[in-house]
Scaffold this motif. Structure first.
Motif, PDB file in Angstrom:
ATOM      1  N   SER A 176     -12.683   2.665   3.487  1.00  0.00           N
ATOM      2  CA  SER A 176     -11.311   2.160   3.295  1.00  0.00           C
ATOM      3  C   SER A 176     -10.296   3.264   2.998  1.00  0.00           C
ATOM      4  O   SER A 176      -9.642   3.250   1.953  1.00  0.00           O
ATOM      5  CB  SER A 176     -11.278   1.142   2.141  1.00  0.00           C
ATOM      6  OG  SER A 176     -12.296   0.200   2.271  1.00  0.00           O
ATOM      7  N   THR A 225      -5.070  -3.560   4.650  1.00  0.00           N
ATOM      8  CA  THR A 225      -6.101  -3.255   5.654  1.00  0.00           C
ATOM      9  C   THR A 225      -7.443  -3.903   5.343  1.00  0.00           C
ATOM     10  O   THR A 225      -8.156  -4.322   6.248  1.00  0.00           O
ATOM     11  CB  THR A 225      -6.307  -1.728   5.773  1.00  0.00           C
ATOM     12  OG1 THR A 225      -6.522  -1.178   4.460  1.00  0.00           O
ATOM     13  CG2 THR A 225      -5.090  -1.055   6.405  1.00  0.00           C
ATOM     14  N   VAL A 226      -7.800  -3.993   4.047  1.00  0.00           N
ATOM     15  CA  VAL A 226      -9.139  -4.472   3.674  1.00  0.00           C
ATOM     16  C   VAL A 226      -9.111  -5.744   2.821  1.00  0.00           C
ATOM     17  O   VAL A 226      -9.788  -6.718   3.121  1.00  0.00           O
ATOM     18  CB  VAL A 226      -9.933  -3.366   2.915  1.00  0.00           C
ATOM     19  CG1 VAL A 226     -11.282  -3.881   2.440  1.00  0.00           C
ATOM     20  CG2 VAL A 226     -10.115  -2.143   3.809  1.00  0.00           C
ATOM     21  N   LEU A 269      -6.833   5.461   3.021  1.00  0.00           N
ATOM     22  CA  LEU A 269      -5.427   5.048   2.961  1.00  0.00           C
ATOM     23  C   LEU A 269      -4.802   5.257   4.338  1.00  0.00           C
ATOM     24  O   LEU A 269      -4.587   6.386   4.767  1.00  0.00           O
ATOM     25  CB  LEU A 269      -4.683   5.882   1.915  1.00  0.00           C
ATOM     26  CG  LEU A 269      -3.167   5.694   1.829  1.00  0.00           C
ATOM     27  CD1 LEU A 269      -2.809   4.274   1.445  1.00  0.00           C
ATOM     28  CD2 LEU A 269      -2.559   6.673   0.834  1.00  0.00           C
ATOM     29  N   ARG A 315      -4.255   0.789  -2.286  1.00  0.00           N
ATOM     30  CA  ARG A 315      -4.438   1.706  -1.149  1.00  0.00           C
ATOM     31  C   ARG A 315      -4.968   0.989   0.096  1.00  0.00           C
ATOM     32  O   ARG A 315      -4.825   1.487   1.197  1.00  0.00           O
ATOM     33  CB  ARG A 315      -5.442   2.816  -1.515  1.00  0.00           C
ATOM     34  CG  ARG A 315      -5.070   3.662  -2.716  1.00  0.00           C
ATOM     35  CD  ARG A 315      -3.936   4.611  -2.381  1.00  0.00           C
ATOM     36  NE  ARG A 315      -3.783   5.624  -3.410  1.00  0.00           N
ATOM     37  CZ  ARG A 315      -3.197   5.443  -4.580  1.00  0.00           C
ATOM     38  NH1 ARG A 315      -2.693   4.254  -4.886  1.00  0.00           N
ATOM     39  NH2 ARG A 315      -3.089   6.421  -5.448  1.00  0.00           N
ATOM     40  N   ASP A 316      -5.623  -0.153  -0.092  1.00  0.00           N
ATOM     41  CA  ASP A 316      -6.264  -0.814   1.056  1.00  0.00           C
ATOM     42  C   ASP A 316      -6.001  -2.318   1.060  1.00  0.00           C
ATOM     43  O   ASP A 316      -6.802  -3.095   1.560  1.00  0.00           O
ATOM     44  CB  ASP A 316      -7.777  -0.551   1.039  1.00  0.00           C
ATOM     45  CG  ASP A 316      -8.462  -1.118  -0.209  1.00  0.00           C
ATOM     46  OD1 ASP A 316      -7.747  -1.520  -1.159  1.00  0.00           O
ATOM     47  OD2 ASP A 316      -9.704  -1.161  -0.235  1.00  0.00           O
ATOM     48  N   ASP A 370       0.842  -1.197   0.000  1.00  0.00           N
ATOM     49  CA  ASP A 370       0.000   0.000   0.000  1.00  0.00           C
ATOM     50  C   ASP A 370       0.874   1.242   0.000  1.00  0.00           C
ATOM     51  O   ASP A 370       2.096   1.153   0.182  1.00  0.00           O
ATOM     52  CB  ASP A 370      -0.915   0.010   1.231  1.00  0.00           C
ATOM     53  CG  ASP A 370      -1.981  -1.067   1.161  1.00  0.00           C
ATOM     54  OD1 ASP A 370      -2.687  -1.125   0.140  1.00  0.00           O
ATOM     55  OD2 ASP A 370      -2.107  -1.860   2.119  1.00  0.00           O
TER      56      ASP A 370
END
Length: 228
Positions: free
Chosen positions: A195, A139-140, A197, A135-136, A10
């Motif tokens: 979501s 995290t996602v 960044l 970007r995610d 990311d």
């Protein structure tokens, strides 16, 4: 059988995420997925259908049309990486323009767009052995990825890289416009409700403002070796 892992990269725009991701995928024999290209392709589709321009964005029309958007990556052996296809048409060059760059962060804020693309990305990576940048991702998309990197660099350095890339390609652009685009994308990406960044708790932060490609690759490859 060799253990395979998921590598999530990311970071901010123009930090060289896709360059390092391609290098890693090639070195490891992994699949590389450029999620930014997927968002850019949806943006291009929205532009082609007059759903978005620099003054307006008809989100509802785009949302209602999402089922008609088919995205796929096809490997180009001459280039050594997979190119983006939108409804079976190669759009790799079209999605890299400054016009698409100006609008992609707005399209990326639409929850329905994110839901569609995250689902496709997770499907691509279910067997591991994948390097994905965006970007995610940490995290996602792949919160359980074995290695998460977060790439960063000063806005000025990133704008200079992007400017050189576009000039080398033959595009007519000016530096101030590129710098503004980089800063605006940072703002939208970091503040969107869905979501945003952010740095994953277990991500390795990597500032490459003053680092050459060779040094960067070697340092990141050693992180991969540790995980393997």
């Amino acid at each position: 059988m060799t253990k395979k892992i998921t590598i999530a990269i990311d970071g901010f725009s123009s930090t060289g995420k896709s360059t390092i991701a391609k290098q890693l995928a090639k070195q490891l024999g992994y699949i590389y997925v450029d999620t930014g290209a997927m968002y850019r392709a949806v943006t291009l589709y929205a532009m082609q259908h007059d759903y978005i321009n620099e003054v307006s964005f008809n989100k509802e029309s785009l949302i209602n049309d999402l089922n008609n958007i088919s995205l796929s990556f096809k490997f180009n052996s001459d280039l050594g990486f997979a190119e983006m296809f939108l409804n079976n048409i190669n759009v790799e060059k079209e999605i890299r323009t400054i016009e698409v760059s100006k609008l992609v962060s707005q399209v990326s804020t639409v929850s329905e767009v994110r839901k569609k693309l995250v689902s496709e990305q997770q499907e691509m990576g279910k067997n591991k052995g994948i390097v994905m940048d965006g970007r995610d991702i940490g995290t996602v998309v792949f919160p359980d990825a074995e290695l998460k990197l977060f790439m960063t660099a000063s806005a000025d350095k990133r704008a200079k890289r992007r400017y050189k890339e576009l000039i080398d390609r033959g595009d007519k652009v000016n530096y101030e416009e590129i710098l503004h685009n980089v800063q605006e994308r940072d703002r939208i990406d970091s503040t969107r409700k869905d979501s945003p960044l952010i740095v994953a708790n277990d991500a390795v932060e990597f500032d490459n403002s003053d680092m050459g490609l060779k040094e960067q690759f070697e340092r990141i490859l050693s992180l991969v070796d540790d995980k393997l």
